[in-house]
Write a protein that holds these residues in place. Structure first.
Motif, PDB file in Angstrom:
ATOM      1  N   LEU A 151       0.851  -1.181   0.000  1.00 54.95           N
ATOM      2  CA  LEU A 151       0.000   0.000   0.000  1.00 54.95           C
ATOM      3  C   LEU A 151       0.890   1.235   0.000  1.00 54.95           C
ATOM      4  CD1 LEU A 151      -2.825   1.351   0.291  1.00 54.95           C
ATOM      5  CD2 LEU A 151      -2.495   1.201   2.781  1.00 54.95           C
ATOM      6  N   VAL A 152       0.604   2.136  -0.937  1.00 58.97           N
ATOM      7  CA  VAL A 152       1.326   3.399  -1.006  1.00 58.97           C
ATOM      8  C   VAL A 152       0.359   4.509  -0.631  1.00 58.97           C
ATOM      9  CG1 VAL A 152       2.613   5.012  -2.464  1.00 58.97           C
ATOM     10  CG2 VAL A 152       2.839   2.536  -2.826  1.00 58.97           C
ATOM     11  N   LEU A 153       0.755   5.318   0.364  1.00 55.26           N
ATOM     12  CA  LEU A 153      -0.049   6.463   0.782  1.00 55.26           C
ATOM     13  C   LEU A 153       0.678   7.736   0.374  1.00 55.26           C
ATOM     14  CD1 LEU A 153      -1.049   5.366   4.418  1.00 55.26           C
ATOM     15  CD2 LEU A 153      -2.370   5.075   2.318  1.00 55.26           C
ATOM     16  N   VAL A 154       0.042   8.543  -0.456  1.00 56.26           N
ATOM     17  CA  VAL A 154       0.626   9.806  -0.905  1.00 56.26           C
ATOM     18  C   VAL A 154      -0.060  10.929  -0.140  1.00 56.26           C
ATOM     19  CG1 VAL A 154       1.125  11.293  -2.873  1.00 56.26           C
ATOM     20  CG2 VAL A 154       1.023   8.812  -3.182  1.00 56.26           C
ATOM     21  N   LEU A 155       0.731  11.692   0.616  1.00 58.61           N
ATOM     22  CA  LEU A 155       0.172  12.751   1.456  1.00 58.61           C
ATOM     23  C   LEU A 155       0.537  14.133   0.936  1.00 58.61           C
ATOM     24  CD1 LEU A 155       1.006  10.254   3.637  1.00 58.61           C
ATOM     25  CD2 LEU A 155      -0.191  11.842   5.129  1.00 58.61           C
ATOM     26  N   LYS A 156      -0.362  15.065   1.149  1.00 60.24           N
ATOM     27  CA  LYS A 156      -0.117  16.461   0.804  1.00 60.24           C
ATOM     28  C   LYS A 156      -0.938  17.331   1.743  1.00 60.24           C
ATOM     29  CE  LYS A 156      -0.121  19.814  -2.979  1.00 60.24           C
ATOM     30  NZ  LYS A 156      -0.418  20.059  -4.410  1.00 60.24           N
ATOM     31  N   ASP A 157      -0.262  18.258   2.412  1.00 57.21           N
ATOM     32  CA  ASP A 157      -0.929  19.188   3.334  1.00 57.21           C
ATOM     33  C   ASP A 157      -1.796  18.470   4.362  1.00 57.21           C
ATOM     34  OD1 ASP A 157       0.205  21.335   1.959  1.00 57.21           O
ATOM     35  OD2 ASP A 157      -1.487  21.456   0.564  1.00 57.21           O
ATOM     36  N   GLY A 158      -1.283  17.348   4.881  1.00 56.25           N
ATOM     37  CA  GLY A 158      -1.969  16.645   5.946  1.00 56.25           C
ATOM     38  C   GLY A 158      -3.134  15.787   5.512  1.00 56.25           C
TER      39      GLY A 158
END
Length: 585
Positions: free
Chosen positions: A538-545
């Motif tokens: 599983l890849v989680l891509v985060l941006k600004d929380g």
């Protein structure tokens, strides 16, 4: 007074020693009080009878009393020092224990130098009061009561003249104490600030030298040192004014005793021995009043120090076991975030409505720019902070319903901020499992691909790493930290960008080892390394929380995603780097 009473609570369980010390100081003080009486009576008997034997008898009594006083004085000095050392040990232990249970929130705001100052300088100030100040107060009380009684039995008029100045003296002592309290509070704070500055400069000495900023840092240190100097001079000035003032206040009753006492002797209402006793007792009071100056300064400093100590001890940790929390034993490692939001300062949210599910045994890669919330997510899993909203569960257990010990026993973490203790490599790897055998330590080191390097060192696993691992390279430190995490054998393993300082070849070896170790455990990893990202479940891509994309590598590459663009850019950079390396070779 409340601060003093709280400090005294630490000597309650030492009450047998304290009582013995009070007994010794009572014997010593009473012995001192009777010496002038024997001396005055001896003078009167000698003058009236002219018998030298009488003088010898009184001299022998005074000598015997002095011997007893000396023995008692030894007893009270040794015992009070012993009790104060035991009390300061208890205070220091209680403070350290409390510091260990405070959450990351406290350390995010606290200065290391201030904490060190409170654990050393402030506790020593409290110990000085417990060893000297407390019994001095008791002794001064005994002397005032005892001398007052003896003076009134001799001549009540002369006693009133002598005692009349005592309220003024005590008022002046209280006034000086109140003036010194804020000064000593400022001194204690400045000592802490000076410690913080020194600690930062010593830790960052390489950066200071690299930028040639020695002069600037020296000015900062000198400014703190000058502030401390000025406050200490102020305290000394207040005490210097107080001492001669007390001498003057005591000089007046001495003159009055000589004048009025002489008239009483001429009138036949008082003997020469009686006047001698008055003068000796007045001198005794003068000696103890002079102690009041030092004692008032000591009490002021103790109150300031105690206030700073209890400021920490009264700080409640926001991360602690809930009532009724349980130990679920060994977990499988299924992690679920449900509508999790988090803020460090209750104003700017770091995470916003995060939700995802991880099955036991899966590898999760977290991607995102700096400040996107990756490290915060893994800190929440270990419950270094509590979520502001939502919940985190492991195997269906809300982590807030689990004991902290059981939770962290199941979660191993190699943090981004690498920290090694000033100890051997063996001790650092075995930190989480102190009773680990060399075989277990070696197995963890092999898994982290650091074993071959360690055995190549002259002292092998007994090699001293230096402060914060200064004797090792960045990659070597990271592999030691990974070995330390693996030795705990956690069900959930967290690697916070812990392969950033490792070369590609070493990382490949670590990946081979991790492939074996990952089986049966859940792994969260913050990384930009392409081989690790591709193998993630599983890849989680985060941006600004926020999670802007999630899925497997193949799922995210199949759509025009942020991940797809980022992956292609990193792939191009990786290929360019390999070409440049080949050219250099």
């Amino acid at each position: 007074m409340k601060i003093i009473l709280r400090l005294l609570a630490f000597i309650r369980k030492r009450w047998p020693g304290l009582l013995l010390g009070l007994l010794c100081i009572t014997v010593s003080t009473v012995g001192g009080l009777v010496v002038p009486r024997f001396l005055g009576n001896g003078i009167d008997h000698a003058l009236s009878s002219g018998n030298r034997t009488t003088l010898l008898v009184f001299a022998a009594i005074i000598l015997g009393t002095t011997v007893i006083r000396s023995a008692a004085r030894f007893g009270d000095t040794y015992i009070t020092q012993l009790v104060s050392q035991q009390a300061s040990y208890d205070i220091r232990k209680a403070l350290y224990d409390h510091l260990q249970h405070l959450s990351f929130t406290f350390y995010d705001k606290a200065q290391t130098g201030q904490i060190m100052s409170r654990a050393t300088v402030d506790i020593e100030a409290a110990r000085m009061f417990l060893s000297a100040g407390l019994l001095n107060l008791f002794q001064i009380f005994l002397v005032i009561v005892g001398v007052g009684y003896l003076l009134f039995t001799l001549n009540w008029q002369l006693a009133l003249i002598t005692i009349a100045f005592m309220p003024l003296i005590f008022w002046q002592t209280l006034y000086v104490s109140n003036r010194l309290q804020p000064v000593w509070t400022k001194v204690q704070q400045l000592i802490g600030s000076l410690g913080s500055t020194l600690q930062q400069n010593l830790t960052g000495v390489k950066v200071i030298k690299a930028f040639s900023l020695q002069d600037r840092e020296k000015k900062k240190f000198n400014a703190d040192a000058d502030g401390l100097y000025q406050e200490q001079v102020t305290a000394a000035r207040i005490q210097a004014v107080y001492t001669p003032l007390m001498t003057m206040l005591l000089g007046v009753p001495t003159v009055l005793v000589l004048w009025y006492g002489g008239r009483q002797v001429i009138a036949g209402n008082l003997t020469i021995g009686g006047v001698t006793q008055f003068i000796l007792y007045l001198g005794m009071i003068a000696g103890f009043v002079s102690r009041l100056g030092n004692l008032s300064a000591m009490i002021s400093r103790t109150i300031s120090a105690g206030r700073r100590i209890f400021e920490i001890m009264d700080t409640d940790s926001d991360i602690k076991d809930r009532p009724g929390s349980v130990d679920p034993g060994q977990l499988k490692g299924a992690v679920s975030f449900k509508n999790v939001s988090f803020s460090y300062n209750e104003r700017a949210p770091v995470l916003k409505n995060i939700s995802f599910d991880v099955q036991a045994g899966q590898l999760v890669a977290l991607l995102g720019e700096s400040g996107s919330g990756k490290t915060t997510i893994i800190n929440l899993i270990s419950r270094f902070y509590d979520v502001t909203e939502g919940s985190i569960t492991i195997d269906g257990w809300d982590i807030r319903d689990m004991t902290l010990t059981s939770l962290r026993r199941n979660v191993g973490i190699a943090q981004q901020d690498i920290f090694l203790y000033s100890a051997t490599i063996r001790d650092n790897i075995a930190y989480g499992v102190p009773n680990a055998t060399l075989e277990q330590i070696t197995a963890a080191a092999k898994a982290a691909q650091i074993h071959d390097f360690i055995v190549s060192l002259p002292q092998g696993y007994d090699t001293w790493v230096g402060e914060r691992g200064v004797n090792l390279s960045g990659g070597e430190r990271q592999r030691v930290v990974i070995a330390r995490s693996l030795l705990v054998d956690p069900r959930i393993l967290i690697l916070d960008d812990s392969t950033s300082s490792i070369d590609t070849e070493t990382e490949h070896l670590i990946r081979q080892a991790l492939d074996k170790l990952i089986k049966g455990r859940t792994v969260f990893i913050i990384t930009h390394r392409l081989p690790i990202i591709r193998s993630a479940d599983l890849v989680l891509v985060l941006k600004d929380g926020q999670i802007v994309e999630k899925g497997t590598h193949e799922e995210l590459m199949a759509v025009n995603s942020v991940y797809h663009k980022t992956y292609q850019e990193q792939l191009a950079e990786s290929n360019t780097s390999e070409i440049d390396t080949g050219r250099r070779n």
